[in-house]
Scaffold this motif. Structure first.
Motif, short mmCIF file in Angstrom:
data_model
loop_
_atom_site.label_atom_id
_atom_site.label_comp_id
_atom_site.label_asym_id
_atom_site.label_seq_id
_atom_site.Cartn_x
_atom_site.Cartn_y
_atom_site.Cartn_z
N PHE A 52 11.63 -7.65 -2.14
CA PHE A 52 10.95 -6.39 -2.44
C PHE A 52 11.81 -5.24 -1.97
CE2 PHE A 52 8.01 -3.49 -3.53
CZ PHE A 52 7.29 -2.91 -2.51
N THR A 100 6.06 -11.08 5.87
CA THR A 100 5.57 -9.80 5.36
C THR A 100 6.40 -8.62 5.83
OG1 THR A 100 4.02 -9.78 7.21
CG2 THR A 100 3.17 -10.53 5.11
N ALA A 122 8.01 -6.38 3.08
CA ALA A 122 7.10 -5.46 2.39
C ALA A 122 6.69 -4.31 3.29
CB ALA A 122 5.86 -6.22 1.92
N LEU A 123 6.50 -4.60 4.57
CA LEU A 123 6.13 -3.53 5.50
C LEU A 123 7.26 -2.55 5.71
CD1 LEU A 123 4.05 -5.29 8.29
CD2 LEU A 123 3.30 -3.50 6.73
N ALA A 157 9.35 -1.71 3.65
CA ALA A 157 9.54 -0.87 2.46
C ALA A 157 8.68 0.38 2.52
CB ALA A 157 9.22 -1.67 1.20
N VAL A 158 7.67 0.36 3.39
CA VAL A 158 6.74 1.49 3.44
C VAL A 158 7.44 2.82 3.73
CG1 VAL A 158 4.76 2.49 4.62
CG2 VAL A 158 4.74 0.09 3.99
N VAL A 201 9.61 3.79 0.73
CA VAL A 201 8.87 4.33 -0.41
C VAL A 201 8.38 5.74 -0.09
CG1 VAL A 201 6.77 4.09 -1.78
CG2 VAL A 201 8.16 2.08 -1.27
N ALA A 202 7.83 5.87 1.11
CA ALA A 202 7.29 7.17 1.50
C ALA A 202 8.40 8.23 1.57
CB ALA A 202 6.57 7.06 2.84
N TRP A 215 10.23 8.43 -2.63
CA TRP A 215 9.43 8.93 -3.75
C TRP A 215 9.34 10.46 -3.83
CZ3 TRP A 215 9.30 7.03 -8.06
CH2 TRP A 215 8.75 5.82 -8.42
N PRO A 216 9.03 11.13 -2.74
CA PRO A 216 8.90 12.60 -2.88
C PRO A 216 10.17 13.23 -3.42
CG PRO A 216 8.18 11.89 -0.72
CD PRO A 216 8.77 10.69 -1.38
N ILE A 235 -0.55 -6.24 6.51
CA ILE A 235 -0.47 -5.63 5.18
C ILE A 235 -1.82 -5.01 4.84
CG2 ILE A 235 -0.12 -6.09 2.74
CD1 ILE A 235 2.45 -6.48 4.07
N GLU A 250 -2.10 -1.50 5.87
CA GLU A 250 -1.45 -0.58 4.95
C GLU A 250 -2.35 -0.31 3.74
OE1 GLU A 250 2.29 -2.03 3.44
OE2 GLU A 250 2.22 -0.44 1.93
N ILE A 272 2.13 14.08 -6.46
CA ILE A 272 3.22 13.35 -5.81
C ILE A 272 2.66 12.43 -4.73
CG2 ILE A 272 5.24 13.61 -4.32
CD1 ILE A 272 6.13 15.90 -5.96
N ILE A 313 2.95 8.24 -4.45
CA ILE A 313 3.44 7.51 -3.27
C ILE A 313 2.39 6.52 -2.79
CG2 ILE A 313 4.14 7.75 -0.86
CD1 ILE A 313 5.02 10.62 -1.60
N LEU A 331 2.48 2.33 -2.82
CA LEU A 331 2.33 1.55 -1.59
C LEU A 331 1.18 0.56 -1.68
CD1 LEU A 331 3.03 4.23 1.15
CD2 LEU A 331 4.46 2.30 0.48
N PRO A 373 8.46 -13.92 -3.63
CA PRO A 373 8.69 -12.73 -2.82
C PRO A 373 8.56 -11.45 -3.65
CG PRO A 373 10.52 -14.28 -2.63
CD PRO A 373 9.63 -14.81 -3.68
N VAL A 376 6.23 -6.23 -6.01
CA VAL A 376 6.76 -5.50 -7.16
C VAL A 376 5.96 -5.83 -8.41
CG1 VAL A 376 8.84 -4.90 -8.40
CG2 VAL A 376 9.01 -5.82 -6.11
#
Ligand code: SF4
Ligand code: SF4
Ligand code: SF4
Lengths: 350, 390
Positions: A6, A259, A262-263, A265-266, A269-270, A273-274, B127, B130, B173, B177, B181, B204, B208
């Motif tokens: 990911f 995991t 994936a964590l 990536a937070v 991404v945050a 993206w902006p 997770i 989140e 925006i 985001i 997530l 994995p 996505v």
């Protein structure tokens, strides 16, 4: 082809892999801090299926009395699992038809990096100093993600309670450990199929037994590495752990590692993206702007063309009126100029 | 179906069915909160999550993705002609998420503690943490995005409305985001259980995949919901909405076809990289093919054809088809392919009570949607705000 794909994919968007490594390191640190944590070794080749451990567990944990008494061994004919009223059970398996059965005790394995703890979104589970994985019912929301996560299917739920349902599982007798006592089941076992001790020493003991009895045991200590390792270890007679209903394909990757990608990536991404989105927004705004200025350019081109036409007409007229008298020329010029001015105005309006 | 205008016909088929579902829902609700989960669900120690997670949460969130896809297309990518579609999509998303949170109150054991993970003690390795945090913030964002419509309905709040309209870009925006997530995190929830999820579904790439599928799920829902709305609320729609609407359906068909093609490629890539071809010969393999060929590859093709031929009918049909495919996928991950190694007696099938609550939640959503679109400026621009940019 395992973890962090990911993140790898997001990497294409310009994200570094650094944050993934930190997330993993942080979770591994928890385990390294417990070198002396205790554990239990269960030797399935010694277990006789007497259910004394079940009875002791029921007693030391004040659990409700079971439907059938603990000395009723017909219970063993069905395969059972732990539930909200039973922290541990013993199951009977017959790996080779005609040969004597083998028994296995099932309870929480007190993982080194517990999936239940990693999954819980209020941190109700903790790996404690003693090695026990303990649960705090005072914060539990009852989402049951811990049950989804546990690879050994251990946590059970009080589905019949409307207001105070809890997740129930073996505590490794944490209260007794803190008093310096042995876990109830370990103390009650008449065959010493259960041994309490430091995990490291238990591993040595397990391998000594395997090495000292050639041909008897499966050459593997279950829990040494499974899912990152467990505090409760199991050795079993041949042919296999699978014959005792144990999953031999769990792999050595710990739950937090599964995991962490994936964590991690937070923040990526945050962060990304902006920037990306504002960029896209700017591009679409710019497109609008370009379209706007193209339109304006077209308009002024039209105006310019209109006045050029007017000028051309004027000189033509002048040539025609070459021999004519000056007054007529003047009149014509005036007329042409007027026409040009008018054409210009029209062009502007367009 | 539209009952408001036909006075005296309270007992339309829709109203009767809705009434029965609501009544049954109230009964099950009382049972659930007085007798516990065990009294109304088929959940067990082996199957801690049933359709209240598989349908209400996973499908609910995926199908509410129309909110972020539409507003991103309009405000960020600059497809101004879709402007008319933004409000219906935002409203659908807001109601969708509100209902997801509402339904979660049934599923968790102690719902009054739902704020705990955010305000009291944070399980940051989870997770689910989140997911919870993003859904919580995104619900707030959607509420703020929806609010101008409500403020135009009850006049006299222009000051607040104008402030909110100015925030549109920022909220959009933020919405993208947060959606990225938590849409992906819903897939990531299952990363922790490789031994429980069938290898054809465990990869994995799950995060996505969930994110990509949420995009075409959202677009399909916008097409599907727009078609339904057209049938029932046509009299509410103004020219701007109607002009942009077919255009939008076509554009989303094209976009969905592209994303589905990419999604399909990822599915196959995952299969090839983990070398899981041998599973295709099994029963689960056949089921996997039903999902991937029948509900991704074929609708992907159908969308492409619909776009090429400007075939609105086909696009609308494909939208429904794709929506069903998403539901199938989420069911497969959370229920069918989950716990696949358990003996069949230990497998889960929803109880009547669970199904009733899921229908109950959907019905409440439809009623709320009807209530709002028949009163507030959703399908049309309020005459007082014709010149406003929002
Ligand atoms: S066996 Fe299950 S319940 Fe016990 S610590 Fe490990 S993950 Fe948690
Ligand atoms: S059920 Fe309780 S202990 Fe288990 S993950 Fe949820 S909040 Fe944590
Ligand atoms: S350690 Fe304690 S709680 Fe766990 S099975 Fe043994 S007696 Fe029961």
């Amino acid at each position: 082809m395992k973890r962090r794909h990911f993140l790898g994919l997001l990497g294409a968007a310009g994200v570094t892999l650094g944050s993934g490594a930190t997330a993993k390191a942080a979770s591994l640190g928890d385990v390294k801090g417990l070198p002396n944590a205790g554990g239990v070794l269960f030797d399935a080749s010694r277990c006789i299926g007497c259910r004394k451990c079940e009875a002791a567990c029921n007693q030391v944990n004040d659990l409700p009395k079971p439907a059938k008494a603990f000395d009723d061994l017909t219970v063993l004919d069905a395969t059972r699992r732990t539930d909200a009223k039973t922290y541990t059970i013993v199951n009977k398996y017959v790996p080779d038809a005609g040969k004597p059965p083998v028994f296995r005790k099932i309870q929480c394995n007190h993982c080194m990096e517990p999936a239940c703890a990693s999954a819980c979104f209020v941190a109700a589970f903790k790996k404690s100093e003693t090695g026990a994985v303990v649960y705090d019912p005072d914060v539990c929301v009852g989402c049951r993600y811990c049950m989804v996560a546990c690879p050994f299917n251990i946590p059970a739920y009080e589905y019949d309670k409307a207001f105070t349902p809890r997740v129930m599982k073996c505590t490794m007798c944490q209260p007794r450990l803190l008093e310096g006592k042995l876990p109830g089941c370990v103390e009650a076992c008449p065959k010493e199929a259960l041994v309490f001790g430091k995990r490291r020493e238990l591993l040595n003991l397990a391998w000594d037994r395997i090495g000292g009895n050639p041909g008897r045991y499966v050459e593997h200590v279950y829990g040494e590495r499974e899912m990152g390792g467990t505090s409760w270890l199991t050795i079993a007679p041949k042919p296999s752990f699978a014959a005792l209903g144990m999953d031999e394909n769990l792999g050595t990757t710990s739950a937090p590692e599964l995991t962490s990608g994936a964590l991690a990536a937070v923040p990526a991404v945050a962060g990304i993206w902006p920037v990306l989105l504002t960029g896209l927004y700017a591009i679409s705004k710019r497109k609008e702007k370009i379209a706007e200025s193209e339109k304006q350019a077209a308009v002024s081109a039209a105006i310019a063309k209109a006045s050029a036409d007017a000028e051309a007409k004027l000189s033509e007229e002048l040539a025609k009126a070459e021999v004519a008298n000056k007054r007529r020329i003047e009149v014509e010029v005036k007329k042409a100029l007027e026409a040009a001015a008018k054409a210009g105005e029209e062009g502007e309006d367009a | 179906m539209s009952t408001e205008t036909q006075k005296g016909t309270l007992f339309t088929p829709w109203n009767i069915v809705a009434g029965i579902i609501l009544a049954a829902g109230v009964v099950v609700t009382i049972m659930r909160f007085t007798m516990g989960l065990g009294a109304v669900t088929n959940l067990s120690d082996n199957n801690p999550w049933g359709i209240w997670i598989g349908f209400d949460l996973l499908c609910g969130v995926a199908l509410a993705a129309g909110g972020y896809t539409t507003s991103a297309a309009c405000y960020i990518f600059g497809f101004k002609r879709f402007h008319g579609a933004v409000r219906p999509a935002i409203l659908t998303a807001f109601l969708g998420y509100a209902l997801v949170v509402f339904a979660l109150n049934y599923d968790v054991g102690r719902p009054w503690r739902l704020p705990y993970p955010i305000f009291y003690q944070q399980g940051t390795t989870s997770i689910l943490f989140e997911v919870g945090l993003c859904v919580f913030i995104y619900l707030t964002v959607l509420f703020l995005e929806y609010l101008p419509a409500a403020l135009e309905w009850k006049r006299g709040f222009d000051k607040y409305r104008d402030i909110l309209v100015k925030l549109t870009m920022g909220l959009t925006i933020l919405g993208v985001i947060l959606s990225t997530l938590h849409q992906s995190s819903l897939g990531a929830l299952y990363l922790i259980a490789p031994s429980k999820l069938h290898p054809l579904w465990y990869t994995p790439y799950l995060p996505v995949m969930f994110f990509m599928s949420s995009m075409f799920a959202g677009m399909s829902m916008v097409i599907f919901e727009g078609t339904l709305s057209h049938k029932h609320f046509h009299h509410k729609m103004d020219d701007e909405y109607n002009l942009g609407y077919e255009d939008l359906q076509m554009a989303f068909s094209k976009a969905a076809a592209w994303i589905m093609a990419g999604y399909l490629a990822m599915k196959l890539l995952g299969l090839a990289m983990d070398n899981r071809w041998q599973f295709l010969g099994t029963g689960y393999g056949a089921w996997w093919l039903v999902e991937v060929v029948g509900f991704v590859a074929l609708p992907c093709y159908a969308y492409a054809v619909a776009y090429r031929d400007r075939n609105l009918k086909l696009a609308r049909f494909t939208a429904l088809w794709t929506v069903l495919g998403i539901v199938l996928n989420r069911f497969n991950v959370s229920l069918v392919a989950f716990n696949w190694q358990l003996p069949s007696v230990d497998r889960y099938f929803p109880s009547a009570g669970e199904i009733i609550i899921s229908l109950f939640v959907v019905t409440i959503g439809v009623i709320a949607f009807r209530f709002i679109v028949t009163r507030m400026p959703i399908f049309y621009v309020h005459p007082a705000y014709k010149d406003s940019s929002h």
